[in-house]
Design a protein around this motif. Structure first.
Motif, PDB file in Angstrom:
ATOM      1  N   ASN A  27       0.810  -1.218   0.000  1.00 53.62           N
ATOM      2  CA  ASN A  27       0.000   0.000   0.000  1.00 53.62           C
ATOM      3  C   ASN A  27       0.845   1.271   0.000  1.00 53.62           C
ATOM      4  O   ASN A  27       0.337   2.352  -0.293  1.00 53.62           O
ATOM      5  N   MET A  28       2.130   1.160   0.325  1.00 48.78           N
ATOM      6  CA  MET A  28       3.014   2.331   0.249  1.00 48.78           C
ATOM      7  C   MET A  28       3.100   2.842  -1.191  1.00 48.78           C
ATOM      8  O   MET A  28       3.313   4.021  -1.414  1.00 48.78           O
ATOM      9  N   ALA A  29       2.898   1.972  -2.152  1.00 48.45           N
ATOM     10  CA  ALA A  29       2.931   2.369  -3.562  1.00 48.45           C
ATOM     11  C   ALA A  29       1.775   3.303  -3.904  1.00 48.45           C
ATOM     12  O   ALA A  29       1.838   4.033  -4.895  1.00 48.45           O
ATOM     13  N   ARG A  30       0.719   3.305  -3.081  1.00 47.98           N
ATOM     14  CA  ARG A  30      -0.414   4.213  -3.315  1.00 47.98           C
ATOM     15  C   ARG A  30      -0.028   5.669  -3.106  1.00 47.98           C
ATOM     16  O   ARG A  30      -0.657   6.570  -3.649  1.00 47.98           O
ATOM     17  N   LEU A  31       0.967   5.907  -2.265  1.00 50.14           N
ATOM     18  CA  LEU A  31       1.418   7.290  -2.043  1.00 50.14           C
ATOM     19  C   LEU A  31       2.155   7.739  -3.300  1.00 50.14           C
ATOM     20  O   LEU A  31       3.009   7.028  -3.810  1.00 50.14           O
ATOM     21  N   SER A  32       1.830   8.903  -3.802  1.00 47.42           N
ATOM     22  CA  SER A  32       2.470   9.375  -5.033  1.00 47.42           C
ATOM     23  C   SER A  32       3.974   9.541  -4.847  1.00 47.42           C
ATOM     24  O   SER A  32       4.752   9.319  -5.758  1.00 47.42           O
ATOM     25  N   SER A  33       4.363   9.906  -3.665  1.00 45.29           N
ATOM     26  CA  SER A  33       5.777  10.004  -3.298  1.00 45.29           C
ATOM     27  C   SER A  33       5.824  10.195  -1.795  1.00 45.29           C
ATOM     28  O   SER A  33       4.828  10.532  -1.172  1.00 45.29           O
ATOM     29  N   PHE A  34       6.969   9.952  -1.221  1.00 47.59           N
ATOM     30  CA  PHE A  34       7.128  10.242   0.196  1.00 47.59           C
ATOM     31  C   PHE A  34       8.573  10.624   0.459  1.00 47.59           C
ATOM     32  O   PHE A  34       9.487  10.144  -0.193  1.00 47.59           O
ATOM     33  N   ALA A  35       8.737  11.529   1.382  1.00 44.53           N
ATOM     34  CA  ALA A  35      10.070  11.997   1.744  1.00 44.53           C
ATOM     35  C   ALA A  35      10.596  11.159   2.896  1.00 44.53           C
ATOM     36  O   ALA A  35       9.835  10.543   3.648  1.00 44.53           O
ATOM     37  N   VAL A  36      11.917  11.157   3.011  1.00 42.97           N
ATOM     38  CA  VAL A  36      12.572  10.438   4.089  1.00 42.97           C
ATOM     39  C   VAL A  36      13.505  11.414   4.798  1.00 42.97           C
ATOM     40  O   VAL A  36      14.235  12.175   4.160  1.00 42.97           O
ATOM     41  N   ALA A  37      13.452  11.391   6.107  1.00 39.93           N
ATOM     42  CA  ALA A  37      14.377  12.191   6.916  1.00 39.93           C
ATOM     43  C   ALA A  37      15.183  11.223   7.782  1.00 39.93           C
ATOM     44  O   ALA A  37      14.642  10.245   8.296  1.00 39.93           O
ATOM     45  N   ILE A  38      16.466  11.507   7.896  1.00 41.26           N
ATOM     46  CA  ILE A  38      17.338  10.704   8.746  1.00 41.26           C
ATOM     47  C   ILE A  38      17.837  11.597   9.869  1.00 41.26           C
ATOM     48  O   ILE A  38      18.429  12.652   9.613  1.00 41.26           O
ATOM     49  N   ASN A  39      17.565  11.185  11.078  1.00 40.30           N
ATOM     50  CA  ASN A  39      17.979  11.955  12.256  1.00 40.30           C
ATOM     51  C   ASN A  39      17.558  13.423  12.143  1.00 40.30           C
ATOM     52  O   ASN A  39      18.342  14.343  12.353  1.00 40.30           O
ATOM     53  N   GLU A  40      16.293  13.616  11.764  1.00 38.44           N
ATOM     54  CA  GLU A  40      15.630  14.922  11.692  1.00 38.44           C
ATOM     55  C   GLU A  40      16.115  15.835  10.563  1.00 38.44           C
ATOM     56  O   GLU A  40      15.876  17.035  10.585  1.00 38.44           O
ATOM     57  N   ASN A  56      23.487   2.279  11.137  1.00 35.83           N
ATOM     58  CA  ASN A  56      22.968   1.582  12.308  1.00 35.83           C
ATOM     59  C   ASN A  56      22.499   2.589  13.355  1.00 35.83           C
ATOM     60  O   ASN A  56      23.176   3.578  13.626  1.00 35.83           O
ATOM     61  N   ASN A  57      21.333   2.319  13.915  1.00 33.93           N
ATOM     62  CA  ASN A  57      20.709   3.136  14.968  1.00 33.93           C
ATOM     63  C   ASN A  57      20.210   4.507  14.504  1.00 33.93           C
ATOM     64  O   ASN A  57      19.849   5.332  15.339  1.00 33.93           O
ATOM     65  N   ASP A  58      20.167   4.753  13.202  1.00 29.93           N
ATOM     66  CA  ASP A  58      19.579   6.003  12.714  1.00 29.93           C
ATOM     67  C   ASP A  58      18.076   6.000  12.978  1.00 29.93           C
ATOM     68  O   ASP A  58      17.435   4.944  13.017  1.00 29.93           O
ATOM     69  N   VAL A  59      17.531   7.191  13.158  1.00 31.01           N
ATOM     70  CA  VAL A  59      16.089   7.373  13.266  1.00 31.01           C
ATOM     71  C   VAL A  59      15.611   7.876  11.911  1.00 31.01           C
ATOM     72  O   VAL A  59      16.051   8.930  11.449  1.00 31.01           O
ATOM     73  N   VAL A  60      14.746   7.112  11.277  1.00 34.37           N
ATOM     74  CA  VAL A  60      14.291   7.409   9.921  1.00 34.37           C
ATOM     75  C   VAL A  60      12.804   7.738   9.951  1.00 34.37           C
ATOM     76  O   VAL A  60      11.999   6.948  10.451  1.00 34.37           O
ATOM     77  N   ALA A  61      12.448   8.897   9.435  1.00 34.08           N
ATOM     78  CA  ALA A  61      11.045   9.320   9.373  1.00 34.08           C
ATOM     79  C   ALA A  61      10.536   9.217   7.941  1.00 34.08           C
ATOM     80  O   ALA A  61      11.221   9.622   7.000  1.00 34.08           O
ATOM     81  N   ILE A  62       9.345   8.667   7.797  1.00 34.01           N
ATOM     82  CA  ILE A  62       8.674   8.562   6.508  1.00 34.01           C
ATOM     83  C   ILE A  62       7.593   9.635   6.489  1.00 34.01           C
ATOM     84  O   ILE A  62       6.688   9.633   7.330  1.00 34.01           O
ATOM     85  N   ILE A  63       7.713  10.559   5.529  1.00 34.49           N
ATOM     86  CA  ILE A  63       6.829  11.723   5.489  1.00 34.49           C
ATOM     87  C   ILE A  63       6.076  11.714   4.159  1.00 34.49           C
ATOM     88  O   ILE A  63       6.655  11.957   3.102  1.00 34.49           O
ATOM     89  N   PRO A  64       4.768  11.426   4.196  1.00 36.76           N
ATOM     90  CA  PRO A  64       3.985  11.391   2.965  1.00 36.76           C
ATOM     91  C   PRO A  64       3.708  12.798   2.448  1.00 36.76           C
ATOM     92  O   PRO A  64       3.907  13.780   3.163  1.00 36.76           O
TER      93      PRO A  64
END
Length: 79
Positions: A42-55, A66-74
Motif C-alpha cells: 500500500n506504500m505504492a499508493r502514495l504518489s511520493s514520500f520523503a525520508v528524513a534521517i535523524n531529523e 545503524n541506529n539512525d532514526v528514519v522518518a517517513i513523510i507522505p
C-alpha cells in the motif's frame, strides 16, 4: 543493522505498528523505499514520500547507518 522508523500521516496507517527495521548491511534511502513498497504494497499508493534521517531530509543516495532514526513523510495536501 537496526533503524528506528517513524511514520506520519497516511504512511503511519500503512506501516501501522512497525517501529523498527533490521537489515544485514547499511542501505540507501532508495533501497529503503523499495523495501517498504515491497513489504507494505500500500506504500505504492502514495504518489511520493520523503525520508528524513535523524531529523534532516535525505536524498535517495544517502546511506542509512545503524541506529539512525528514519522518518517517513507522505505528501501533504492543504487548502
Amino acid at each position: 543493522m537496526k533503524i528506528q522508523l517513524l511514520a506520519f500521516g497516511a504512511a503511519s496507517e500503512i506501516l501501522s505498528s512497525t517501529s523498527e527495521l533490521l537489515f544485514d548491511n547499511t542501505i540507501s534511502v532508495a533501497e529503503l523505499k523499495q523495501h517498504l513498497i515491497s513489504e507494505f504494497p500500500n506504500m505504492a499508493r502514495l504518489s511520493s514520500f520523503a525520508v528524513a534521517i535523524n531529523e534532516e531530509y535525505a536524498n535517495d543516495n544517502q546511506e542509512i547507518q545503524n541506529n539512525d532514526v528514519v522518518a517517513i513523510i507522505p505528501p501533504v495536501s492543504g487548502g
